[in-house]
Design a protein around this motif. Structure first.
Motif, PDB file in Angstrom:
ATOM      1  N   GLN A  16      -0.411  58.744 -54.725  1.00 42.68           N
ATOM      2  CA  GLN A  16       0.439  57.729 -54.220  1.00 42.68           C
ATOM      3  C   GLN A  16       0.887  57.977 -52.813  1.00 42.68           C
ATOM      4  N   ASN A  20       0.629  55.411 -49.935  1.00 39.26           N
ATOM      5  CA  ASN A  20       1.635  55.193 -48.899  1.00 39.26           C
ATOM      6  C   ASN A  20       1.267  55.287 -47.445  1.00 39.26           C
ATOM      7  N   SER A  21       0.735  56.224 -47.456  1.00 44.75           N
ATOM      8  CA  SER A  21       0.528  56.816 -46.019  1.00 44.75           C
ATOM      9  C   SER A  21      -0.625  55.816 -45.171  1.00 44.75           C
ATOM     10  N   LYS A  23      -1.302  52.738 -46.308  1.00 47.50           N
ATOM     11  CA  LYS A  23      -0.300  51.511 -45.999  1.00 47.50           C
ATOM     12  C   LYS A  23       0.416  51.499 -44.641  1.00 47.50           C
ATOM     13  N   GLU A  24       1.007  52.479 -44.316  1.00 47.23           N
ATOM     14  CA  GLU A  24       1.571  52.692 -43.261  1.00 47.23           C
ATOM     15  C   GLU A  24       0.897  52.748 -41.897  1.00 47.23           C
TER      16      GLU A  24
END
Length: 65
Positions: A16, A20-21, A23-24
């Motif tokens: 997860q 998230n990384s 996506k960033e």
């Protein structure tokens, strides 16, 4: 800052964080990475994954024990 429960650092949590990384990075540098990958015949997804892993080192983690 990212707050993590020290007793919950399982594979799912790590995936997860990487998601998230990723996506960033895609939001911030996606076009630049895609242009570079196309120009130099690299796989975009591989480059995005590598940059996401590097990005994790810039995070500030707080471990809740």
């Amino acid at each position: 800052m990212i707050y993590l429960n020290y007793s919950n650092l399982n594979d799912e949590t790590q995936k997860q964080l990487l998601k998230n990384s990723k996506k960033e990075i895609q939001e911030r540098f996606g076009d630049d990475i895609r242009n570079y990958a196309d120009k130099n015949h690299f796989d975009f997804e591989t480059m995005l994954e590598e940059e996401a892993q590097r990005n994790l080192y810039s995070y500030d983690f707080v471990f809740i024990i």
